[in-house]
Design a protein around this motif. Structure first.
Motif, short mmCIF file in Angstrom:
data_model
loop_
_atom_site.label_atom_id
_atom_site.label_comp_id
_atom_site.label_asym_id
_atom_site.label_seq_id
_atom_site.Cartn_x
_atom_site.Cartn_y
_atom_site.Cartn_z
N GLN A 126 64.15 64.72 35.22
CA GLN A 126 64.28 65.54 36.42
C GLN A 126 62.92 65.85 37.04
OE1 GLN A 126 66.41 68.95 34.93
NE2 GLN A 126 68.38 67.92 34.98
N VAL A 127 61.85 65.77 36.26
CA VAL A 127 60.50 66.04 36.77
C VAL A 127 59.81 64.76 37.22
CG1 VAL A 127 58.22 66.94 36.16
CG2 VAL A 127 60.28 68.09 35.33
N VAL A 128 59.93 63.71 36.41
CA VAL A 128 59.18 62.48 36.67
C VAL A 128 59.67 61.78 37.94
CG1 VAL A 128 58.71 60.15 35.81
CG2 VAL A 128 58.49 62.11 34.28
N LEU A 129 60.99 61.71 38.14
CA LEU A 129 61.50 60.96 39.29
C LEU A 129 60.99 61.52 40.63
CD1 LEU A 129 65.17 60.05 38.28
CD2 LEU A 129 63.13 58.61 38.26
N PRO A 130 61.09 62.83 40.90
CA PRO A 130 60.53 63.32 42.17
C PRO A 130 59.02 63.11 42.26
CG PRO A 130 62.03 64.93 41.22
CD PRO A 130 61.81 63.90 40.17
N LEU A 131 58.29 63.33 41.17
CA LEU A 131 56.84 63.13 41.20
C LEU A 131 56.50 61.66 41.45
CD1 LEU A 131 55.62 65.40 38.26
CD2 LEU A 131 55.45 65.84 40.71
N TRP A 132 57.29 60.76 40.87
CA TRP A 132 57.05 59.33 41.06
C TRP A 132 57.23 58.95 42.53
CZ3 TRP A 132 55.45 56.39 36.92
CH2 TRP A 132 55.30 55.01 37.14
N GLY A 133 58.28 59.46 43.15
CA GLY A 133 58.49 59.20 44.57
C GLY A 133 57.35 59.73 45.43
N LEU A 134 56.86 60.94 45.10
CA LEU A 134 55.73 61.49 45.84
C LEU A 134 54.49 60.64 45.67
CD1 LEU A 134 56.14 65.32 45.13
CD2 LEU A 134 56.46 64.16 47.31
N SER A 135 54.25 60.17 44.45
CA SER A 135 53.05 59.36 44.20
C SER A 135 53.11 58.02 44.92
CB SER A 135 52.88 59.14 42.69
OG SER A 135 53.90 58.30 42.18
N LEU A 136 54.33 57.54 45.23
CA LEU A 136 54.49 56.30 45.98
C LEU A 136 54.40 56.53 47.49
CD1 LEU A 136 57.39 54.52 44.04
CD2 LEU A 136 54.93 54.11 43.85
N GLY A 137 54.30 57.79 47.91
CA GLY A 137 54.20 58.11 49.32
C GLY A 137 55.53 58.17 50.05
N LEU A 138 56.62 58.32 49.32
CA LEU A 138 57.94 58.38 49.95
C LEU A 138 58.17 59.75 50.56
CD1 LEU A 138 60.08 56.57 47.22
CD2 LEU A 138 58.98 55.57 49.24
N ASP A 139 58.99 59.81 51.60
CA ASP A 139 59.32 61.10 52.20
C ASP A 139 60.38 61.81 51.39
OD1 ASP A 139 62.12 60.46 53.42
OD2 ASP A 139 60.84 58.80 54.08
N ALA A 140 60.57 63.08 51.69
CA ALA A 140 61.48 63.92 50.89
C ALA A 140 62.92 63.41 50.95
CB ALA A 140 61.41 65.36 51.38
N THR A 141 63.33 62.90 52.11
CA THR A 141 64.71 62.41 52.24
C THR A 141 64.97 61.22 51.33
OG1 THR A 141 64.77 63.16 54.54
CG2 THR A 141 66.43 61.55 53.86
N THR A 142 64.02 60.27 51.30
CA THR A 142 64.19 59.08 50.45
C THR A 142 64.22 59.47 48.98
OG1 THR A 142 63.04 57.74 52.10
CG2 THR A 142 63.24 56.82 49.88
N ILE A 143 63.32 60.38 48.60
CA ILE A 143 63.29 60.83 47.21
C ILE A 143 64.62 61.49 46.85
CG2 ILE A 143 62.18 62.41 45.58
CD1 ILE A 143 59.58 61.96 47.11
N ALA A 144 65.12 62.34 47.75
CA ALA A 144 66.38 63.04 47.48
C ALA A 144 67.54 62.04 47.33
CB ALA A 144 66.67 64.02 48.61
N ILE A 145 67.53 60.98 48.14
CA ILE A 145 68.60 59.99 48.04
C ILE A 145 68.53 59.27 46.70
CG2 ILE A 145 69.42 57.79 48.95
CD1 ILE A 145 68.64 58.79 51.74
N VAL A 146 67.33 58.85 46.29
CA VAL A 146 67.18 58.14 45.02
C VAL A 146 67.59 59.03 43.86
CG1 VAL A 146 65.52 57.08 43.44
CG2 VAL A 146 65.39 56.61 45.89
N VAL A 147 67.09 60.27 43.84
CA VAL A 147 67.43 61.20 42.76
C VAL A 147 68.92 61.52 42.79
CG1 VAL A 147 67.02 63.50 41.82
CG2 VAL A 147 65.10 62.14 42.66
N GLY A 148 69.48 61.65 44.01
CA GLY A 148 70.90 61.94 44.13
C GLY A 148 71.78 60.81 43.61
N VAL A 149 71.41 59.56 43.90
CA VAL A 149 72.17 58.42 43.40
C VAL A 149 72.08 58.37 41.87
CG1 VAL A 149 72.27 55.90 43.33
CG2 VAL A 149 71.97 57.08 45.51
N SER A 150 70.89 58.63 41.33
CA SER A 150 70.73 58.67 39.88
C SER A 150 71.62 59.75 39.27
CB SER A 150 69.27 58.91 39.52
OG SER A 150 69.09 59.00 38.11
N GLY A 151 71.66 60.92 39.92
CA GLY A 151 72.51 62.00 39.43
C GLY A 151 73.99 61.66 39.54
N ALA A 152 74.37 60.94 40.59
CA ALA A 152 75.78 60.55 40.75
C ALA A 152 76.20 59.59 39.65
CB ALA A 152 75.98 59.92 42.13
#
Length: 409
Positions: A236-262
């Motif tokens: 739950q911590v690494v995935l959002p941080l990983w997206g930020l480190s790749l320069g992704l916007d908050a919406t893209t990170i939320a979609i990726v984390v949301g799909v993983s959670g689904a």
């Protein structure tokens, strides 16, 4: 009466959890202090397990849930009316303690009343009830924010869920009375013959005495279980941080984390089916190996050209691994708990596993601070594989594949 109170509590809590840092920030907290306020929930849950085990052992599951619900109502009111960050932090901490008491009470109930033949499926459904709340709660919170424009609307929604839960548990049919315990102690029938010797009595062991008696299983299988909890929390911590480190916007990170959670949520019942049909190890090993391999492989993809694609792929892999682990900690705790009075042991078991979940984010932050995020991901992958080795070694010893349902310990 078994699952609906859990769903009510989990949905309300799931709506509030994402907004705790936002509420703290609106009261003047900086990012670091807002994170501290949010962490008070986990700390409260960690500190609440042992007192909850004592309470369930003394007053039973039903009254423990009612008391926890009433105190949670007071904590939620404190969050709404908090005049300072200190009061808000104390209210969040108290809410965490109530969540621990509620979860342990339901865990103890299932441990003593569900036959071994379908214990894993029933506990996977219990774990799925909590996951349902964490999954749909944020969406409810988002809708309330759009409707009322105020973060406190989610807390009022949580208060409504708590009131409904307390009333349901207090005035609904009591499952403790309608569902007989399957592990109750059996005594011989009165034959009319004179009795020589003393009449056996049940010794009520305390929390710390139980911890000492069960130190072998807690220090071995319990540590493996704590590693699973740590890997779950790190995800739950690494995935959002990983997206930020790749320069992704908050919406893209939320979609990726949301799909993983689904994906995670969709697989919660499959884990119970596997454990009941083939044994606990057949769910624990694939889950730990998948998450360990996922973290390790992802640590090598940060600087690749297709790093975003790999990020989405391994987020899905971690979601599959976490979904296959649904209910494992609950089931293993029920399997190895003393049959006469499991509550004290379950308090120790849940404290140990919650400690693993609380330490993991701190470990990720520390490794990232001294090196880089890929090293933190790799470290969590190693911990997951070590946990898999622990399960491979200790589950066959402490949780035999075939256990007679009439066994009394």
């Amino acid at each position: 009466m078994v699952y609906l109170p859990t769903i009510l509590f989990a949905v309300g809590e799931g709506a509030v959890i994402p907004l705790i840092p936002v509420i703290a920030a609106s009261m003047g907290a900086d990012v670091a202090f807002a994170a501290l306020v949010a962490s008070a929930l986990v700390i409260g849950q960690l500190c609440g397990n042992l007192p909850a085990g004592w309470a369930v052992g003394r007053i039973g599951e039903r009254f423990t849930m009612v008391i926890a619900g009433v105190i949670a109502i007071l904590a939620a009111v404190g969050m709404v009316l908090a005049p300072s960050l200190g009061v808000l932090t104390a209210s969040v901490f108290l809410l965490g303690m109530c969540a621990a008491a509620f979860g342990l009470a339901r865990h103890a109930f299932m441990t003593t009343r569900v036959p071994v033949a379908f214990r894993a499926r029933s506990l996977s459904l219990l774990g799925g009830s909590f996951r349902l709340g964490i999954f749909i709660g944020p969406f409810i919170a988002a809708g309330l924010l759009q409707l009322f424009g105020n973060e406190q609307a989610a807390i009022w929604f949580f208060l409504g869920c708590l009131v409904a839960m307390v009333l349901l548990v207090l005035f609904g049919p009591d499952p403790e009375k309608t569902i007989p315990a399957i592990t109750q102690v059996r005594y011989a029938e009165d034959s009319g013959e004179p009795v020589s010797g003393s009449i056996p009595t049940i010794e009520r062991a305390g929390i710390f005495q139980t911890m000492w008696r069960q130190r072998a299983v807690l220090g071995r299988l319990g540590l493996a279980a704590a590693s699973l909890s740590a890997v779950r929390s790190a995800r739950q911590v690494v995935l959002p941080l990983w997206g930020l480190s790749l320069g992704l916007d908050a919406t893209t990170i939320a979609i990726v984390v949301g799909v993983s959670g689904a994906i995670d949520f969709a697989l919660f019942y499959a884990s119970g089916q596997v454990m009941d049909r083939f044994g606990r190890l057949w769910a624990a090993m694939p889950a730990m190996v998948l998450m360990g391999a996922g973290f390790l492989a992802m640590s090598f993809t940060h600087d690749l050209d297709a790093s975003v694609l790999w990020f989405g792929l391994f987020a899905g892999v971690l979601g599959v691994g976490n979904g296959l682990s649904s209910g494992i900690l609950l089931t293993l705790g029920a399997d190895v708990a003393p049959k006469r009075e499991p509550a004290a042991f379950l308090g120790s078991w849940r404290t140990l596993t919650d400690a693993g979940g609380a330490i993991a984010p701190l470990l990720v932050a520390a490794i990232t601070a001294v090196s880089a995020l890929p090293f933190a991901a790799a470290a969590m992958g190693v911990i997951s594989l070590l946990g898999a080795a622990g399960f491979l070694r200790w589950i066959p010893r402490f949780v035999p594949r075939a256990r007679p349902e009439t066994e009394n310990e």
